[in-house]
Scaffold this active site. Structure first.
Site, PDB file in Angstrom:
ATOM      1  N   ASP A   1      55.879  39.555  40.359  1.00 16.55           N
ATOM      2  CA  ASP A   1      54.687  39.989  41.065  1.00 16.55           C
ATOM      3  C   ASP A   1      54.941  39.806  42.568  1.00 16.55           C
ATOM      4  O   ASP A   1      55.795  39.015  42.969  1.00 16.55           O
ATOM      5  CB  ASP A   1      53.504  39.140  40.592  1.00 16.55           C
ATOM      6  CG  ASP A   1      52.244  39.380  41.384  1.00 16.55           C
ATOM      7  OD1 ASP A   1      51.859  40.556  41.537  1.00 16.55           O
ATOM      8  OD2 ASP A   1      51.643  38.406  41.858  1.00 16.55           O
TER       9      ASP A   1
ATOM     10  N   LYS B   1      52.675  46.590  33.923  1.00  9.64           N
ATOM     11  CA  LYS B   1      53.666  45.549  34.241  1.00  9.64           C
ATOM     12  C   LYS B   1      54.470  45.175  32.992  1.00  9.64           C
ATOM     13  O   LYS B   1      55.700  45.061  33.035  1.00  9.64           O
ATOM     14  CB  LYS B   1      52.975  44.323  34.822  1.00  9.64           C
ATOM     15  CG  LYS B   1      52.482  44.504  36.252  1.00  9.64           C
ATOM     16  CD  LYS B   1      52.001  43.192  36.844  1.00  9.64           C
ATOM     17  CE  LYS B   1      51.691  43.340  38.320  1.00  9.64           C
ATOM     18  NZ  LYS B   1      51.469  42.060  38.995  1.00  9.64           N
TER      19      LYS B   1
ATOM     20  N   ASN C   1      46.438  39.872  35.822  1.00 10.92           N
ATOM     21  CA  ASN C   1      47.144  41.115  35.519  1.00 10.92           C
ATOM     22  C   ASN C   1      48.631  40.894  35.259  1.00 10.92           C
ATOM     23  O   ASN C   1      49.359  41.831  34.926  1.00 10.92           O
ATOM     24  CB  ASN C   1      46.936  42.148  36.635  1.00 10.92           C
ATOM     25  CG  ASN C   1      47.544  41.725  37.951  1.00 10.92           C
ATOM     26  OD1 ASN C   1      47.609  40.541  38.265  1.00 10.92           O
ATOM     27  ND2 ASN C   1      47.971  42.689  38.745  1.00 10.92           N
TER      28      ASN C   1
ATOM     29  N   SER D   1      54.196  45.275  41.160  1.00  7.94           N
ATOM     30  CA  SER D   1      52.980  44.787  41.800  1.00  7.94           C
ATOM     31  C   SER D   1      51.772  45.655  41.482  1.00  7.94           C
ATOM     32  O   SER D   1      51.881  46.880  41.380  1.00  7.94           O
ATOM     33  CB  SER D   1      53.195  44.747  43.324  1.00  7.94           C
ATOM     34  OG  SER D   1      52.000  44.455  44.002  1.00  7.94           O
ATOM     35  N   GLY D   2      50.618  45.002  41.379  1.00  7.47           N
ATOM     36  CA  GLY D   2      49.357  45.722  41.318  1.00  7.47           C
ATOM     37  C   GLY D   2      48.890  46.136  42.693  1.00  7.47           C
ATOM     38  O   GLY D   2      47.804  46.703  42.839  1.00  7.47           O
TER      39      GLY D   2
ATOM     40  N   ARG E   1      37.910  48.345  45.674  1.00  9.32           N
ATOM     41  CA  ARG E   1      38.438  47.809  46.937  1.00  9.32           C
ATOM     42  C   ARG E   1      39.157  48.880  47.751  1.00  9.32           C
ATOM     43  O   ARG E   1      39.021  48.931  48.978  1.00  9.32           O
ATOM     44  CB  ARG E   1      39.376  46.637  46.640  1.00  9.32           C
ATOM     45  CG  ARG E   1      38.653  45.375  46.175  1.00  9.32           C
ATOM     46  CD  ARG E   1      39.625  44.304  45.736  1.00  9.32           C
ATOM     47  NE  ARG E   1      40.297  44.673  44.502  1.00  9.32           N
ATOM     48  CZ  ARG E   1      41.439  44.143  44.059  1.00  9.32           C
ATOM     49  NH1 ARG E   1      42.060  43.224  44.779  1.00  9.32           N
ATOM     50  NH2 ARG E   1      41.968  44.529  42.920  1.00  9.32           N
TER      51      ARG E   1
ATOM     52  N   ASP F   1      51.075  35.235  39.265  1.00  4.69           N
ATOM     53  CA  ASP F   1      50.009  34.251  39.468  1.00  4.69           C
ATOM     54  C   ASP F   1      48.655  34.683  38.940  1.00  4.69           C
ATOM     55  O   ASP F   1      47.752  33.850  38.802  1.00  4.69           O
ATOM     56  CB  ASP F   1      49.867  33.944  40.964  1.00  4.69           C
ATOM     57  CG  ASP F   1      49.203  35.088  41.718  1.00  4.69           C
ATOM     58  OD1 ASP F   1      48.121  34.873  42.289  1.00  4.69           O
ATOM     59  OD2 ASP F   1      49.755  36.206  41.727  1.00  4.69           O
TER      60      ASP F   1
ATOM     61  N   GLU G   1      47.532  38.392  49.990  1.00  4.23           N
ATOM     62  CA  GLU G   1      47.130  39.537  49.184  1.00  4.23           C
ATOM     63  C   GLU G   1      47.020  40.726  50.146  1.00  4.23           C
ATOM     64  O   GLU G   1      46.175  40.734  51.049  1.00  4.23           O
ATOM     65  CB  GLU G   1      45.783  39.285  48.501  1.00  4.23           C
ATOM     66  CG  GLU G   1      45.817  38.191  47.448  1.00  4.23           C
ATOM     67  CD  GLU G   1      46.430  38.655  46.139  1.00  4.23           C
ATOM     68  OE1 GLU G   1      46.436  39.879  45.881  1.00  4.23           O
ATOM     69  OE2 GLU G   1      46.899  37.791  45.365  1.00  4.23           O
TER      70      GLU G   1
ATOM     71  N   ASP H   1      52.041  39.948  45.473  1.00  2.00           N
ATOM     72  CA  ASP H   1      50.999  39.271  46.236  1.00  2.00           C
ATOM     73  C   ASP H   1      50.732  37.867  45.693  1.00  2.00           C
ATOM     74  O   ASP H   1      50.554  37.675  44.484  1.00  2.00           O
ATOM     75  CB  ASP H   1      49.708  40.094  46.188  1.00  2.00           C
ATOM     76  CG  ASP H   1      49.869  41.451  46.847  1.00  2.00           C
ATOM     77  OD1 ASP H   1      49.288  41.669  47.908  1.00  2.00           O
ATOM     78  OD2 ASP H   1      50.621  42.294  46.294  1.00  2.00           O
TER      79      ASP H   1
END
Length: 297
Positions: A88, A222, A248, A177-178, A133, A245, A97, A90
């Site tokens: 991941d 992922k 997701n 990454s998301g 967001r 972390d 983030e 962020d």
């Protein structure tokens, strides 16, 4: 055979002779200690089956609870050094983030950060939270991203060494990454990842449109990325490692041979095979049995 790994933060060495003696007593092992990095990382072989690992880990954590140490008991098998590594970005490979920092350029970082926190804790669904967001980022110039990467985002200590050491020993590395490709591309290059996967922000006339392209890279994607790369390289599940972390990341960590929760949200830390709370990212090398003398900077 199992191996118990004890890891401290390099800035706060904590593995003393007393800690090692207590560890060997608790584990009831006659095997000698192997020092991976003086007062920072060590490992001890322990007779036992893989099914015993969780109990040994909790026993050690209880006995050494007052020490600033990360502890894991893992199988000491032929696949301990992993050949595929997914991470991941962020709050894992970087300390921020990205979406929160983008929102900060418009003055509503706290609002977006609150949504991010709830999504990472698994309190709300990731995909709708992401779209909500991103909609708030409309009309931000794309050039803002370069400024954030240069002036605001910081690499998590140990990350570059982790990625480059694994690559130097033949592992394939992927940043998944998301977040957004506008960030993962430059960050992956800085850290030395072989490839990166992330969401694509729609851009028009040099500005963000407030939308994100499908498909969304979330929990399912992922995990699918790990499986795709595992199949591409013909690897066994045990030869893979992932770190993250947030909620997701849970499916990816569960699919990996070794899933590591790094300074993670409570639900993620509870579910992962190993967790790192005190050390930096070089802890993932020690978990695989690398000594500091083998690190590539």
């Amino acid at each position: 055979m199992l191996v118990a790994v004890l890891i401290a933060n390099p800035d706060r060495p904590a593995i003393t002779d007393a800690v090692l003696a207590e560890s060997r007593r608790v584990l009831a092992t006659e095997h000698p200690t192997r020092i991976l990095h003086r007062e920072v990382a060590a490992e001890i072989l322990v007779p036992g089956a893989p099914s015993d690992a969780a109990a040994f880990t909790e026993r050690l954590r209880t006995a050494l609870g007052g020490e600033p140490l990360d502890i894991a008991v893992l199988p000491a098998d032929a696949h301990r050094r992993k050949r595929l590594f997914l991470a991941d970005m962020d709050s894992t490979m970087i300390e921020q983030e990205c979406i929160d920092e983008l929102a900060g350029t418009l003055g509503f970082k706290d609002h977006v950060a609150a949504i991010t926190e709830r999504a990472m804790r698994g309190e709300i669904a990731f995909e709708p939270a992401l779209r909500e967001r991103v909609a708030l980022l409309k009309d931000i110039p794309v050039g803002v991203v370069d400024g954030l990467i240069a002036d605001t985002l910081t690499l998590t200590p140990g990350g570059r060494t982790l990625v480059r050491t694994m690559a130097a020993h033949g592992a394939h590395t992927c940043l998944v990454s998301g977040g957004f490709t506008l960030f993962t591309g430059p960050i992956a290059a800085k850290l030395g990842f072989a490839e990166h996967r992330a969401n694509r922000l729609a851009v028009e006339d040099g500005k963000l449109t407030g939308s994100v392209e499908d498909p969304i890279v979330g929990k399912a994607e992922k995990r699918a990325t790990l499986m795709e790369l595992r199949d591409r390289f013909g690897l066994a599940p045990a030869e893979t490692m992932a770190v993250g972390d947030g909620a997701n990341d849970l499916d990816m960590l569960g699919e990996a041979g070794l899933g590591v929760a790094f300074r993670a949200k409570p639900a993620v830390a509870a579910a992962a095979r190993a967790r790192v709370e005190h050390a930096d990212l070089t802890a993932l090398l020690y978990l695989q049995g690398y000594a500091a003398s083998e690190f590539v900077g």
